[in-house]
Write a protein that holds these residues in place. Structure first.
Motif, PDB file in Angstrom:
ATOM      1  N   GLU A 111       0.864  -1.179   0.000  1.00 28.42           N
ATOM      2  CA  GLU A 111       0.000   0.000   0.000  1.00 28.42           C
ATOM      3  C   GLU A 111       0.903   1.232   0.000  1.00 28.42           C
ATOM      4  OE1 GLU A 111      -3.034  -0.329   2.976  1.00 28.42           O
ATOM      5  OE2 GLU A 111      -3.279   1.827   3.197  1.00 28.42           O
ATOM      6  N   PHE A 128      -0.463   6.787  10.015  1.00 31.28           N
ATOM      7  CA  PHE A 128      -0.063   5.475   9.513  1.00 31.28           C
ATOM      8  C   PHE A 128       1.027   4.887  10.404  1.00 31.28           C
ATOM      9  CE2 PHE A 128       1.547   9.009   6.814  1.00 31.28           C
ATOM     10  CZ  PHE A 128       2.880   9.007   7.151  1.00 31.28           C
ATOM     11  N   ASP A 141      -0.087  17.684   5.318  1.00 36.02           N
ATOM     12  CA  ASP A 141       0.062  18.105   3.927  1.00 36.02           C
ATOM     13  C   ASP A 141       1.210  17.363   3.244  1.00 36.02           C
ATOM     14  OD1 ASP A 141      -2.175  19.708   3.904  1.00 36.02           O
ATOM     15  OD2 ASP A 141      -1.083  21.478   4.573  1.00 36.02           O
ATOM     16  N   GLN A 142       1.236  16.056   3.496  1.00 34.46           N
ATOM     17  CA  GLN A 142       2.150  15.115   2.831  1.00 34.46           C
ATOM     18  C   GLN A 142       3.616  15.285   3.211  1.00 34.46           C
ATOM     19  OE1 GLN A 142       1.212  14.923  -1.372  1.00 34.46           O
ATOM     20  NE2 GLN A 142      -0.868  14.240  -0.958  1.00 34.46           N
ATOM     21  N   GLU A 143       3.867  15.920   4.381  1.00 34.96           N
ATOM     22  CA  GLU A 143       5.240  15.998   4.910  1.00 34.96           C
ATOM     23  C   GLU A 143       5.226  15.336   6.284  1.00 34.96           C
ATOM     24  OE1 GLU A 143       7.947  17.465   3.581  1.00 34.96           O
ATOM     25  OE2 GLU A 143       7.073  18.586   1.912  1.00 34.96           O
ATOM     26  N   LEU A 144       6.241  14.493   6.562  1.00 29.96           N
ATOM     27  CA  LEU A 144       6.319  13.870   7.882  1.00 29.96           C
ATOM     28  C   LEU A 144       6.499  14.936   8.945  1.00 29.96           C
ATOM     29  CD1 LEU A 144       8.628  10.784   7.269  1.00 29.96           C
ATOM     30  CD2 LEU A 144       6.231  10.749   7.986  1.00 29.96           C
ATOM     31  N   ALA A 189      -2.456  12.777   7.638  1.00 30.50           N
ATOM     32  CA  ALA A 189      -2.497  11.325   7.445  1.00 30.50           C
ATOM     33  C   ALA A 189      -1.836  10.623   8.620  1.00 30.50           C
ATOM     34  CB  ALA A 189      -1.795  10.939   6.148  1.00 30.50           C
ATOM     35  N   GLU A 200      -4.586  18.487   4.764  1.00 28.25           N
ATOM     36  CA  GLU A 200      -4.595  17.020   4.756  1.00 28.25           C
ATOM     37  C   GLU A 200      -3.679  16.493   5.858  1.00 28.25           C
ATOM     38  OE1 GLU A 200      -4.577  15.207   0.746  1.00 28.25           O
ATOM     39  OE2 GLU A 200      -2.802  14.123   1.419  1.00 28.25           O
ATOM     40  N   TYR A 241       0.904   5.914  -0.292  1.00 24.19           N
ATOM     41  CA  TYR A 241       0.166   7.169  -0.089  1.00 24.19           C
ATOM     42  C   TYR A 241       0.354   8.005  -1.357  1.00 24.19           C
ATOM     43  CZ  TYR A 241      -0.963  11.563   2.549  1.00 24.19           C
ATOM     44  OH  TYR A 241      -1.486  12.744   3.007  1.00 24.19           O
ATOM     45  N   TRP A 259       3.709   0.496   2.779  1.00 22.01           N
ATOM     46  CA  TRP A 259       3.466  -0.491   3.835  1.00 22.01           C
ATOM     47  C   TRP A 259       3.235  -1.833   3.178  1.00 22.01           C
ATOM     48  CZ3 TRP A 259       1.109   4.238   3.376  1.00 22.01           C
ATOM     49  CH2 TRP A 259       1.524   5.196   4.295  1.00 22.01           C
ATOM     50  N   ALA A 306       1.690  12.604   8.862  1.00 24.11           N
ATOM     51  CA  ALA A 306       2.102  13.550   7.827  1.00 24.11           C
ATOM     52  C   ALA A 306       1.064  14.668   7.767  1.00 24.11           C
ATOM     53  CB  ALA A 306       2.199  12.852   6.471  1.00 24.11           C
ATOM     54  N   ARG A 320      -5.890   2.259   8.925  1.00 19.95           N
ATOM     55  CA  ARG A 320      -7.062   2.274   8.043  1.00 19.95           C
ATOM     56  C   ARG A 320      -7.999   1.110   8.372  1.00 19.95           C
ATOM     57  NH1 ARG A 320      -7.535  -0.903   4.112  1.00 19.95           N
ATOM     58  NH2 ARG A 320      -5.312  -1.238   3.762  1.00 19.95           N
ATOM     59  N   GLU A 321      -7.403  -0.068   8.550  1.00 19.60           N
ATOM     60  CA  GLU A 321      -8.231  -1.248   8.840  1.00 19.60           C
ATOM     61  C   GLU A 321      -8.952  -1.110  10.181  1.00 19.60           C
ATOM     62  OE1 GLU A 321      -5.828  -4.687   6.381  1.00 19.60           O
ATOM     63  OE2 GLU A 321      -5.396  -4.441   8.512  1.00 19.60           O
ATOM     64  N   TRP A 333       0.602  -7.186   8.762  1.00 17.53           N
ATOM     65  CA  TRP A 333       1.447  -6.093   8.271  1.00 17.53           C
ATOM     66  C   TRP A 333       2.881  -6.346   8.688  1.00 17.53           C
ATOM     67  CZ3 TRP A 333      -0.447  -2.815   4.825  1.00 17.53           C
ATOM     68  CH2 TRP A 333      -1.828  -2.702   4.725  1.00 17.53           C
ATOM     69  N   LEU A 351      -6.572  11.108   6.518  1.00 16.62           N
ATOM     70  CA  LEU A 351      -6.338   9.846   5.803  1.00 16.62           C
ATOM     71  C   LEU A 351      -5.713   8.832   6.738  1.00 16.62           C
ATOM     72  CD1 LEU A 351      -6.156  12.258   3.619  1.00 16.62           C
ATOM     73  CD2 LEU A 351      -4.987  10.586   2.208  1.00 16.62           C
ATOM     74  N   TYR A 352      -6.023   7.569   6.495  1.00 16.74           N
ATOM     75  CA  TYR A 352      -5.469   6.479   7.292  1.00 16.74           C
ATOM     76  C   TYR A 352      -4.904   5.422   6.349  1.00 16.74           C
ATOM     77  CZ  TYR A 352      -8.859   8.709  10.384  1.00 16.74           C
ATOM     78  OH  TYR A 352      -9.592   9.624  11.079  1.00 16.74           O
ATOM     79  N   PHE A 353      -3.771   4.857   6.750  1.00 21.58           N
ATOM     80  CA  PHE A 353      -3.150   3.824   5.917  1.00 21.58           C
ATOM     81  C   PHE A 353      -2.820   2.582   6.742  1.00 21.58           C
ATOM     82  CE2 PHE A 353      -2.347   7.737   3.614  1.00 21.58           C
ATOM     83  CZ  PHE A 353      -2.687   7.378   2.321  1.00 21.58           C
ATOM     84  N   ALA A 354      -2.701   1.474   6.027  1.00 24.10           N
ATOM     85  CA  ALA A 354      -2.280   0.172   6.578  1.00 24.10           C
ATOM     86  C   ALA A 354      -3.196  -0.223   7.751  1.00 24.10           C
ATOM     87  CB  ALA A 354      -0.797   0.206   6.935  1.00 24.10           C
ATOM     88  N   TRP A 355      -2.635  -0.691   8.873  1.00 23.28           N
ATOM     89  CA  TRP A 355      -3.538  -1.194   9.930  1.00 23.28           C
ATOM     90  C   TRP A 355      -4.341  -0.084  10.586  1.00 23.28           C
ATOM     91  CZ3 TRP A 355      -2.651   0.934  14.576  1.00 23.28           C
ATOM     92  CH2 TRP A 355      -1.346   1.223  14.980  1.00 23.28           C
ATOM     93  N   MET A 404       2.043  11.778  -1.705  1.00 25.74           N
ATOM     94  CA  MET A 404       3.176  11.907  -0.780  1.00 25.74           C
ATOM     95  C   MET A 404       4.318  10.991  -1.191  1.00 25.74           C
ATOM     96  SD  MET A 404       3.483  11.484   3.357  1.00 25.74           S
ATOM     97  CE  MET A 404       5.126  11.306   4.087  1.00 25.74           C
TER      98      MET A 404
END
Lengths: 146, 81
Positions: free
Chosen positions: A49, B75, B56-59, B73, B71, A51, A121, B54, B10-11, A132, B4-8, A54
């Motif tokens: 997965e 994760f 606005d797409q910056e860590l 996110a 935005e 992003y 990921w 993140a 998100r799940e 994961w 936004l959520y990613f990987a676990w 980004m």
């Protein structure tokens, strides 16, 4: 600089040849390729997965940093996402420089950074279930040497 | 803003993206608002050391300001390469 994030497979030989062919005055090209491993012997698939948006920015930032730190004429980063199987190629980097030390070091730097600073990921799907892949402390430690 | 959520993450939360109306000043404040919503959010945000963020797409870190952010996110630590 060439940054690509794609679901489709890639041809390692064709990519390496094309990268080498477009260089001028470079004495060295280094490539690294990451491949899906089936560590437990029961891997059905690996899902990657990322992003969108980004990912491309993060990879471009890492490539620019490598070109700032070393005498590197060009960088390629190609990373797949989606569903992959054991022994499929996940990603590759290529670097070109006048002398080999810069290309080797820049390639290692790219790998260390994209492992833990690019938003990908991995999930392993096995006969026993799915999970994961956890980030490893060694991958974080590897950043400190730069 | 979009969250936004990613990987676990998100799940655990059950969807990849949602629109959130918030006046949270920092990421940590936003996390507190989300935690208070429902158990699944509380579960996803139980251990912030297991999460990355993140803006606005910056860590960024969890104390980062959110003023003007479009935005955010959340994760787990990344596993590229």
């Amino acid at each position: 600089m060439d940054i690509r994030v794609q679901e489709a497979p890639f041809d390692l030989g064709a990519e390496a040849n094309a990268f080498a062919a477009r260089q001028a005055g470079m004495g060295a090209v280094v490539t690294f390729t990451g491949i899906v491993r089936d560590l437990g012997g029961d891997l059905d698939a690996m899902e990657i997965e990322h992003y969108p948006g980004m990912t491309e920015k993060a990879l471009a930032g890492i490539a620019e940093e490598a070109m700032r730190r070393w005498q590197v004429g060009d960088v390629l980063i190609l990373h797949r996402h989606g569903r992959l199987c054991a022994d499929d190629l996940i990603m590759m980097v290529a670097t070109a420089s006048r002398h080999r030390a810069d290309a080797f070091q820049a390639a290692e730097f790219l790998m260390d950074y994209l492992k833990s600073r690019a938003p990908f990921w991995k999930k392993e799907l096995t006969q026993a279930g799915e999970g994961w892949v956890a980030a490893r402390d060694e991958d974080e430690d590897a950043l400190r040497r730069w | 803003m979009d969250v936004l959520y990613f990987a676990w993450v998100r799940e655990r939360i059950g969807h990849p993206k949602e629109r959130v109306e918030t006046r949270a000043a920092t990421v940590r404040d936003l996390v507190e608002e989300l935690r208070a919503r429902e158990d699944r959010y509380a579960a996803a945000f139980a251990d912030l050391s297991a999460l990355r963020v993140a803006v606005d797409q910056e860590l960024r870190d969890f104390d980062a300001p959110l003023g003007g952010a479009r935005e955010v996110a959340f994760f787990p630590p990344m596993t590229g390469g």
